[in-house]
Write a protein that holds these residues in place. Sequence first.
Motif, PDB file in Angstrom:
ATOM      1  N   CYS A 179      18.626   2.972   8.179  1.00 48.02           N
ATOM      2  CA  CYS A 179      18.470   2.039   7.052  1.00 48.02           C
ATOM      3  C   CYS A 179      17.638   0.824   7.455  1.00 48.02           C
ATOM      4  N   LEU A 180      17.894   0.299   8.658  1.00 45.24           N
ATOM      5  CA  LEU A 180      17.114  -0.840   9.153  1.00 45.24           C
ATOM      6  C   LEU A 180      15.637  -0.479   9.249  1.00 45.24           C
ATOM      7  N   GLU A 181      15.346   0.683   9.794  1.00 42.78           N
ATOM      8  CA  GLU A 181      13.953   1.077   9.974  1.00 42.78           C
ATOM      9  C   GLU A 181      13.266   1.363   8.642  1.00 42.78           C
ATOM     10  N   LEU A 182      13.971   1.989   7.712  1.00 39.23           N
ATOM     11  CA  LEU A 182      13.376   2.233   6.388  1.00 39.23           C
ATOM     12  C   LEU A 182      13.115   0.926   5.647  1.00 39.23           C
ATOM     13  N   ALA A 183      14.061   0.004   5.712  1.00 41.69           N
ATOM     14  CA  ALA A 183      13.870  -1.294   5.055  1.00 41.69           C
ATOM     15  C   ALA A 183      12.718  -2.052   5.701  1.00 41.69           C
ATOM     16  N   LEU A 184      12.612  -1.974   7.014  1.00 38.13           N
ATOM     17  CA  LEU A 184      11.507  -2.620   7.730  1.00 38.13           C
ATOM     18  C   LEU A 184      10.175  -2.020   7.298  1.00 38.13           C
ATOM     19  N   LEU A 185      10.124  -0.711   7.176  1.00 37.10           N
ATOM     20  CA  LEU A 185       8.904  -0.044   6.737  1.00 37.10           C
ATOM     21  C   LEU A 185       8.506  -0.479   5.330  1.00 37.10           C
ATOM     22  N   VAL A 186       9.476  -0.550   4.429  1.00 38.71           N
ATOM     23  CA  VAL A 186       9.196  -1.004   3.060  1.00 38.71           C
ATOM     24  C   VAL A 186       8.683  -2.443   3.085  1.00 38.71           C
ATOM     25  N   LEU A 187       9.313  -3.285   3.891  1.00 33.20           N
ATOM     26  CA  LEU A 187       8.895  -4.690   4.001  1.00 33.20           C
ATOM     27  C   LEU A 187       7.443  -4.803   4.435  1.00 33.20           C
ATOM     28  N   VAL A 188       7.077  -4.162   5.545  1.00 32.51           N
ATOM     29  CA  VAL A 188       5.724  -4.363   6.060  1.00 32.51           C
ATOM     30  C   VAL A 188       4.670  -3.737   5.157  1.00 32.51           C
ATOM     31  N   LEU A 189       5.003  -2.625   4.508  1.00 31.96           N
ATOM     32  CA  LEU A 189       4.046  -2.030   3.574  1.00 31.96           C
ATOM     33  C   LEU A 189       3.841  -2.926   2.353  1.00 31.96           C
ATOM     34  N   ALA A 190       4.928  -3.493   1.832  1.00 25.99           N
ATOM     35  CA  ALA A 190       4.809  -4.411   0.685  1.00 25.99           C
ATOM     36  C   ALA A 190       4.057  -5.676   1.078  1.00 25.99           C
ATOM     37  N   ALA A 191       4.334  -6.206   2.271  1.00 25.04           N
ATOM     38  CA  ALA A 191       3.650  -7.412   2.738  1.00 25.04           C
ATOM     39  C   ALA A 191       2.162  -7.145   2.934  1.00 25.04           C
ATOM     40  N   ALA A 192       1.822  -5.991   3.512  1.00 26.93           N
ATOM     41  CA  ALA A 192       0.411  -5.653   3.726  1.00 26.93           C
ATOM     42  C   ALA A 192      -0.308  -5.497   2.394  1.00 26.93           C
ATOM     43  N   ALA A 193       0.330  -4.829   1.446  1.00 27.10           N
ATOM     44  CA  ALA A 193      -0.298  -4.647   0.131  1.00 27.10           C
ATOM     45  C   ALA A 193      -0.538  -5.989  -0.541  1.00 27.10           C
ATOM     46  N   SER A 194       0.437  -6.871  -0.475  1.00 30.20           N
ATOM     47  CA  SER A 194       0.288  -8.198  -1.075  1.00 30.20           C
ATOM     48  C   SER A 194      -0.801  -8.997  -0.364  1.00 30.20           C
ATOM     49  N   ASP A 195      -0.809  -8.936   0.956  1.00 28.46           N
ATOM     50  CA  ASP A 195      -1.798  -9.686   1.731  1.00 28.46           C
ATOM     51  C   ASP A 195      -3.209  -9.177   1.453  1.00 28.46           C
ATOM     52  N   LEU A 196      -3.359  -7.872   1.328  1.00 30.49           N
ATOM     53  CA  LEU A 196      -4.674  -7.310   1.004  1.00 30.49           C
ATOM     54  C   LEU A 196      -5.130  -7.733  -0.387  1.00 30.49           C
ATOM     55  N   ALA A 197      -4.198  -7.748  -1.336  1.00 35.97           N
ATOM     56  CA  ALA A 197      -4.554  -8.050  -2.728  1.00 35.97           C
ATOM     57  C   ALA A 197      -4.764  -9.536  -2.980  1.00 35.97           C
ATOM     58  N   PRO A 228      -6.416 -10.471   6.313  1.00 33.08           N
ATOM     59  CA  PRO A 228      -5.039 -10.142   5.921  1.00 33.08           C
ATOM     60  C   PRO A 228      -4.221  -9.705   7.135  1.00 33.08           C
ATOM     61  N   TYR A 229      -3.679 -10.679   7.876  1.00 35.21           N
ATOM     62  CA  TYR A 229      -2.964 -10.368   9.111  1.00 35.21           C
ATOM     63  C   TYR A 229      -1.677  -9.600   8.850  1.00 35.21           C
ATOM     64  N   GLY A 230      -1.177  -9.658   7.607  1.00 31.11           N
ATOM     65  CA  GLY A 230      -0.025  -8.838   7.258  1.00 31.11           C
ATOM     66  C   GLY A 230      -0.315  -7.364   7.464  1.00 31.11           C
ATOM     67  N   LEU A 231      -1.565  -6.964   7.284  1.00 29.93           N
ATOM     68  CA  LEU A 231      -1.961  -5.577   7.531  1.00 29.93           C
ATOM     69  C   LEU A 231      -1.841  -5.256   9.020  1.00 29.93           C
ATOM     70  N   ALA A 232      -2.242  -6.172   9.881  1.00 33.48           N
ATOM     71  CA  ALA A 232      -2.122  -5.953  11.326  1.00 33.48           C
ATOM     72  C   ALA A 232      -0.654  -5.817  11.724  1.00 33.48           C
ATOM     73  N   VAL A 233       0.216  -6.636  11.144  1.00 35.68           N
ATOM     74  CA  VAL A 233       1.648  -6.546  11.435  1.00 35.68           C
ATOM     75  C   VAL A 233       2.197  -5.206  10.936  1.00 35.68           C
ATOM     76  N   ALA A 234       1.751  -4.785   9.763  1.00 34.20           N
ATOM     77  CA  ALA A 234       2.213  -3.507   9.223  1.00 34.20           C
ATOM     78  C   ALA A 234       1.747  -2.346  10.106  1.00 34.20           C
ATOM     79  N   LEU A 235       0.479  -2.360  10.510  1.00 33.93           N
ATOM     80  CA  LEU A 235      -0.023  -1.297  11.384  1.00 33.93           C
ATOM     81  C   LEU A 235       0.749  -1.269  12.707  1.00 33.93           C
ATOM     82  N   ALA A 236       1.021  -2.441  13.253  1.00 31.43           N
ATOM     83  CA  ALA A 236       1.757  -2.526  14.509  1.00 31.43           C
ATOM     84  C   ALA A 236       3.182  -1.998  14.344  1.00 31.43           C
ATOM     85  N   THR A 237       3.816  -2.355  13.247  1.00 29.91           N
ATOM     86  CA  THR A 237       5.190  -1.912  13.007  1.00 29.91           C
ATOM     87  C   THR A 237       5.246  -0.402  12.821  1.00 29.91           C
TER      88      THR A 237
END
Length: 173
Positions: free
Chosen positions: A6-24, A155-164
């Motif tokens: 659950c922690l890992e799935l929630a983390l994945l959702v977080l970084v994907l949402a953050a990357a999408a927002s940062d890109l947009a 969009p550094y959120g994308l870098a964090v998402a890729l790293a995660t």
Amino acid sequence: MPVQTCLELALLVLVLAAAASDLATRRIPNVLLLLAWLVALPLQLAAGAPADCLLGALAGLLLFLPLYLLRGMGAGDVKLMATVGAFAGPAAALHIALLAWCAGGVMALVLVAFQRRLRAACANLRDLLRPMLLRAAGMPLAATPLPRPSVGTMPYGLAVALATVGWLWARHG
């Protein structure tokens, strides 16, 4: 479902949402990070690791804070990394931050080259490093020049998402 999953799935959702927002929008919404904390804390408590949550957040914050202070990234990126640390713990926060720095460096080089701003980026880097090098050599500092305009935002959120995602991939093969 196990708490760690659950922690890992929630983390994945977080970084994907953050990357999408940062890109947009070039912003990572505080409400997204707040909601993530409202998920991370109870899950870490259920996992019996509240110290990992707080130490991971502190590690993520401290690893990205210097770049924010040097105006190399925005506050949202720092808060995102702290939130990632809350989910992943301190050791993982270090690994993810190192991967994010690598991904961010590659992204920055690609953006600068694509925008044909390499000369301006090198001048900015020289102006940033010169006072530190002079001080390290024991030379007196002259008046520091006014900061040059940035060569662009990233969009550094994308870098964090890729790293995660890379860290999760390495954990699970």
